[in-house]
Design a protein around this motif. Structure first.
Motif, PDB file in Angstrom:
ATOM      1  N   UNK A  33       0.803  -1.237   0.000  1.00 35.56           N
ATOM      2  CA  UNK A  33       0.000   0.000   0.000  1.00 35.56           C
ATOM      3  C   UNK A  33       0.833   1.284   0.000  1.00 35.56           C
ATOM      4  N   UNK A  34       2.142   1.150  -0.096  1.00 33.19           N
ATOM      5  CA  UNK A  34       2.969   2.367  -0.169  1.00 33.19           C
ATOM      6  C   UNK A  34       2.980   2.923  -1.586  1.00 33.19           C
ATOM      7  N   UNK A  35       3.318   4.204  -1.695  1.00 31.96           N
ATOM      8  CA  UNK A  35       3.608   4.816  -2.988  1.00 31.96           C
ATOM      9  C   UNK A  35       5.040   5.327  -2.925  1.00 31.96           C
ATOM     10  N   UNK A  36       5.842   4.998  -3.931  1.00 32.37           N
ATOM     11  CA  UNK A  36       7.255   5.359  -3.880  1.00 32.37           C
ATOM     12  C   UNK A  36       7.589   6.424  -4.912  1.00 32.37           C
ATOM     13  N   UNK A  37       8.343   7.452  -4.503  1.00 32.87           N
ATOM     14  CA  UNK A  37       8.789   8.428  -5.504  1.00 32.87           C
ATOM     15  C   UNK A  37       9.793   7.749  -6.443  1.00 32.87           C
ATOM     16  N   UNK A  38       9.630   7.941  -7.734  1.00 27.07           N
ATOM     17  CA  UNK A  38      10.534   7.352  -8.724  1.00 27.07           C
ATOM     18  C   UNK A  38      10.766   8.420  -9.789  1.00 27.07           C
ATOM     19  N   UNK A  48      -8.657   9.479   0.886  1.00 23.69           N
ATOM     20  CA  UNK A  48      -9.228   8.322   1.583  1.00 23.69           C
ATOM     21  C   UNK A  48      -8.405   7.055   1.312  1.00 23.69           C
ATOM     22  N   UNK A  49      -7.950   6.404   2.387  1.00 19.17           N
ATOM     23  CA  UNK A  49      -7.231   5.139   2.242  1.00 19.17           C
ATOM     24  C   UNK A  49      -5.756   5.282   1.925  1.00 19.17           C
ATOM     25  N   UNK A  50      -5.293   6.474   1.590  1.00 16.20           N
ATOM     26  CA  UNK A  50      -3.873   6.677   1.275  1.00 16.20           C
ATOM     27  C   UNK A  50      -3.116   6.917   2.578  1.00 16.20           C
ATOM     28  N   UNK A  51      -1.981   6.258   2.737  1.00 14.48           N
ATOM     29  CA  UNK A  51      -1.302   6.319   4.029  1.00 14.48           C
ATOM     30  C   UNK A  51      -0.243   7.394   4.109  1.00 14.48           C
ATOM     31  N   UNK A  52       0.219   7.850   2.951  1.00 15.62           N
ATOM     32  CA  UNK A  52       1.331   8.803   2.981  1.00 15.62           C
ATOM     33  C   UNK A  52       0.863  10.202   2.632  1.00 15.62           C
ATOM     34  N   UNK A  53       1.668  11.162   3.050  1.00 14.17           N
ATOM     35  CA  UNK A  53       1.411  12.546   2.694  1.00 14.17           C
ATOM     36  C   UNK A  53       1.522  12.673   1.185  1.00 14.17           C
ATOM     37  N   UNK A  54       0.562  13.338   0.542  1.00 13.10           N
ATOM     38  CA  UNK A  54       0.655  13.456  -0.911  1.00 13.10           C
ATOM     39  C   UNK A  54       1.736  14.449  -1.330  1.00 13.10           C
ATOM     40  N   UNK A  55       2.074  14.411  -2.615  1.00 11.96           N
ATOM     41  CA  UNK A  55       3.095  15.319  -3.144  1.00 11.96           C
ATOM     42  C   UNK A  55       2.517  16.708  -3.397  1.00 11.96           C
ATOM     43  N   UNK A  56       1.251  16.764  -3.808  1.00 11.65           N
ATOM     44  CA  UNK A  56       0.679  18.034  -4.259  1.00 11.65           C
ATOM     45  C   UNK A  56      -0.839  18.008  -4.162  1.00 11.65           C
ATOM     46  N   UNK A  57      -1.430  19.151  -3.816  1.00 15.11           N
ATOM     47  CA  UNK A  57      -2.879  19.304  -3.925  1.00 15.11           C
ATOM     48  C   UNK A  57      -3.157  20.191  -5.135  1.00 15.11           C
ATOM     49  N   UNK A  58      -4.126  19.821  -5.938  1.00 15.75           N
ATOM     50  CA  UNK A  58      -4.477  20.622  -7.111  1.00 15.75           C
ATOM     51  C   UNK A  58      -5.909  21.100  -6.939  1.00 15.75           C
ATOM     52  N   UNK A  59      -6.046  22.374  -6.548  1.00 20.35           N
ATOM     53  CA  UNK A  59      -7.372  22.970  -6.359  1.00 20.35           C
ATOM     54  C   UNK A  59      -7.879  23.474  -7.697  1.00 20.35           C
ATOM     55  N   UNK A  60      -9.054  23.023  -8.096  1.00 19.81           N
ATOM     56  CA  UNK A  60      -9.606  23.553  -9.334  1.00 19.81           C
ATOM     57  C   UNK A  60     -10.473  24.783  -9.043  1.00 19.81           C
ATOM     58  N   UNK A  61     -10.591  25.627 -10.051  1.00 19.53           N
ATOM     59  CA  UNK A  61     -11.372  26.862  -9.941  1.00 19.53           C
ATOM     60  C   UNK A  61     -12.126  27.046 -11.245  1.00 19.53           C
ATOM     61  N   UNK A  62     -13.392  27.436 -11.153  1.00 21.06           N
ATOM     62  CA  UNK A  62     -14.155  27.645 -12.394  1.00 21.06           C
ATOM     63  C   UNK A  62     -13.587  28.813 -13.189  1.00 21.06           C
ATOM     64  N   UNK A  96       4.157   8.954  -6.116  1.00 18.37           N
ATOM     65  CA  UNK A  96       4.572   8.231  -7.324  1.00 18.37           C
ATOM     66  C   UNK A  96       4.101   8.914  -8.614  1.00 18.37           C
ATOM     67  N   UNK A  97       3.466  10.071  -8.489  1.00 17.73           N
ATOM     68  CA  UNK A  97       3.022  10.801  -9.676  1.00 17.73           C
ATOM     69  C   UNK A  97       1.588  10.480 -10.072  1.00 17.73           C
ATOM     70  N   UNK A  98       0.999   9.472  -9.458  1.00 16.57           N
ATOM     71  CA  UNK A  98      -0.402   9.150  -9.739  1.00 16.57           C
ATOM     72  C   UNK A  98      -1.290  10.261  -9.176  1.00 16.57           C
ATOM     73  N   UNK A  99      -2.339  10.599  -9.904  1.00 17.97           N
ATOM     74  CA  UNK A  99      -3.262  11.659  -9.485  1.00 17.97           C
ATOM     75  C   UNK A  99      -4.655  11.065  -9.326  1.00 17.97           C
ATOM     76  N   UNK A 100      -5.346  11.458  -8.251  1.00 16.70           N
ATOM     77  CA  UNK A 100      -6.754  11.100  -8.145  1.00 16.70           C
ATOM     78  C   UNK A 100      -7.574  12.381  -8.176  1.00 16.70           C
ATOM     79  N   UNK A 101      -8.709  12.311  -8.852  1.00 20.19           N
ATOM     80  CA  UNK A 101      -9.613  13.457  -8.962  1.00 20.19           C
ATOM     81  C   UNK A 101     -10.997  13.034  -8.498  1.00 20.19           C
TER      82      UNK A 101
END
Lengths: 380, 380
Positions: free
Chosen positions: A270-275, B155-169, B247-252
């Motif tokens: 369940x980890x995410x690794x920077x690559x 939700x369900x992610x255990x690590x601090x994310x790399x970035x938050x992307x706030x959308x604006x109209x 890891x560069x994956x983005x969820x929206x």
């Protein structure tokens, strides 16, 4: 798994997914160790991989490898022995075709964590596979970008979702008029707009058969009725799939089209690794993401696959085998592009299905379908 | 909470968010019970709400309500008493302005679950609020569509994310040339393309000040450095925000622009409840989702807010108060649309900040900023 290296076995290490898995391992040497490699006919590349990764176990038909193994101290085993070896933490099934089935079952029965790229396994034998997974407390983690996207979106959600939305690039022939589709050459069909993949999956992507097979896989992986799996054409291949929840909220997973991300996620979960080698989305390059409904008339393989999945029994195995043969017939110039779908349809129409088939019955249906396809194409 | 009704208290029940919260409660009567209602000046509507929902506790300045309460058996309390009442499970802070601060603190100190729509609370006093939340094991759940989207994606992610992307109209004046912006009237500014909201937040959305305030809120809610919070213009308001992982994956998170969904999610979390009244995305209507970088030159409030957030201390409180006064001056015709940003900037430039301010110091800065704004506008 934090701080500890994971022992991996890759079955199909010289194919497209196998090579990309090794790229991930190369980029993250502190996290993963290659314990086993298995490959088919590309002995030259396998020998190079053995030299670089020094696996303890190797599987190959080629006896010449004995000398490389003598040098690195490796041992020749069968794919099944590697997949179920007690020291292996995760098995990557990157072989194509039904050859993936038996080692996958061996890994499941050994209770392994299995990263699955092989389509045939779930399409042909989803009922048997998922029942064995439950019985043996094994885990199947998806490697396909679409199923990985769904799996990522389901993370942390406790309830069954309302709908899965599988995205599809639409392939190289999106919006082609029917008449133009009849004149498509193998050379044109082998050029995919977003993904570089093996030959069969590239043609399957052009006919949208691949998306149909993915619907069947999603049905088994996420225990979702076919009527709640939607396909959406999204030519940019940035959103890899979506999940709609009971309250109507939708989550989507986005990334550059690069298989190394879903591969790495399955290995590090369940980890995410920077690559640093993984590309990141540049929002200044993405102007818009578009969506449209699939054209079921121009791409009849899509409905054929979904119907085979709904009908169940040995139909999906027949679909898969007939399609494999039909794609070969197209690539070798024996049938046209639109001939793939009509040939597969005729084989399915002739098939007498078997409900809840055993593995032997599935294999028999597969053999029957290959014969029937060649006969109907006039090649036998 | 499954199977059991949740006792809710809504502070600000006659405002836009308050009314939509009551719509959710009305749609799901088996899940939620209104235990407390508090409102400001709209006594007529509050009396109707009391009649319909029969809350045990009511807060109002208007003594005339005593008679309705005598009928329903309700009790008049202060907002703070309602927010911290032992029988209340969740407190919805739907008031606007700094009036939300004191009851929010009361709820936090009572260890409540707080669904927070009030912007000022985190913008003015984020440091104090989050430290009190940790100390009292309280929980702040976001009600804003953007912060709810981020929260859902985490939700369900255990690590601090790399970035938050706030959308604006981008608001109603996206792509307006600078010269045209100077001629914008209050009437034009009050028409938002995607959301129906209160007057101040509508103007703040037109200047993009609102997005800047949301960046400050996201900084506190998700403990994210300002440099890792990105703003992306997305005129269709379908993707409500995104999270980029290590890891560069983005969820929206995607949904129709309707506040009832984030409100319901905060109330039902971690469950998701089917609600037939919530609209669902129709993919045949969504042809494309577009993205562009914000125009920081045409909408200087955005940078003003981010800089105030980065500088911290009493700057965000001053930003918030100056903006509230400037928006009023614009709506009453005393300054032009572009005058809002320049007026707020001049107030910020004059301000002598206080590092790690107490609540009293924050309130003093707020008062100072209101005076300074009126003076600089020549109204005092």
């Amino acid at each position: 798994m934090e701080g500890k290296k994971r022992n991996l076995a890759i079955l199909g290490s010289t194919g497209s997914i196998g090579k990309q898995t090794l790229q991930v391992v190369r980029a993250l040497p502190d996290r993963f160790r290659i314990l086993g490699l298995a490959a088919g006919t590309n002995t030259t590349l396998l020998a190079k991989q053995i030299n670089e990764f020094r696996p303890r176990f190797v599987s190959s038909q080629d006896r010449r490898l004995k000398s490389s193994l003598a040098e690195t101290g490796g041992e020749l085993l069968s794919p099944e022995e590697i997949a179920s070896h007690p020291e292996v933490d995760a098995v990557i099934i990157a072989t194509s075709g039904k050859a993936g089935l038996s080692p996958t079952l061996a890994a499941i029965r050994a209770g392994k964590c299995i990263a699955l790229a092989n389509k045939e396994t779930l399409v042909m034998a989803g009922e048997i596979i998922m029942s064995e997974v439950r019985k043996n407390a094994a885990q199947i983690l998806p490697l396909d970008s679409e199923h990985s996207a769904i799996w990522q979106c389901l993370n942390g959600e406790r309830q069954k979702p309302a709908k899965l939305i599988l995205t599809a690039s639409g392939g190289p022939f999106l919006h082609y008029p029917a008449e133009q589709l009849t004149r498509v050459t193998p050379r044109e069909a082998l050029k995919h707009p977003s993904w570089r993949m093996g030959r069969r999956v590239t043609i399957d992507s052009a006919t949208l058969m691949n998306k149909g097979l993915e619907v069947i896989e999603a049905h088994w992986l996420f225990d979702m009725p076919f009527e709640n799996i939607k396909i959406l054409i999204h030519p940019q291949s940035i959103i890899h799939s979506m999940v709609e929840f009971q309250d109507g909220s939708i989550k989507a997973q986005l990334s550059c089209p690069d298989m190394r991300l879903p591969i790495q996620y399955a290995l590090s979960y369940p980890e995410r690794l920077p690559n640093p080698q993984l590309p990141r989305i540049s929002w200044d390059k993405i102007k818009s993401l578009s969506f449209e409904e699939p054209d079921y008339d121009s791409f009849p393989c899509l409905k054929l696959a979904i119907k085979a999945g709904e009908n169940g029994g040995t139909y999906p195995a027949v679909l898969c085998a007939a399609d494999e043969v039909a794609v070969e017939l197209f690539l070798s110039g024996h049938i046209g592009f639109v001939g793939i779908a009509s040939l597969v349809k005729r084989v399915l129409d002739q098939h007498k299905t078997q409900a809840h088939p055993s593995l032997e019955e599935i294999m028999a249906a597969d053999n029957w379908a290959r014969e029937a396809t060649l006969k109907l194409a006039g090649e036998k």
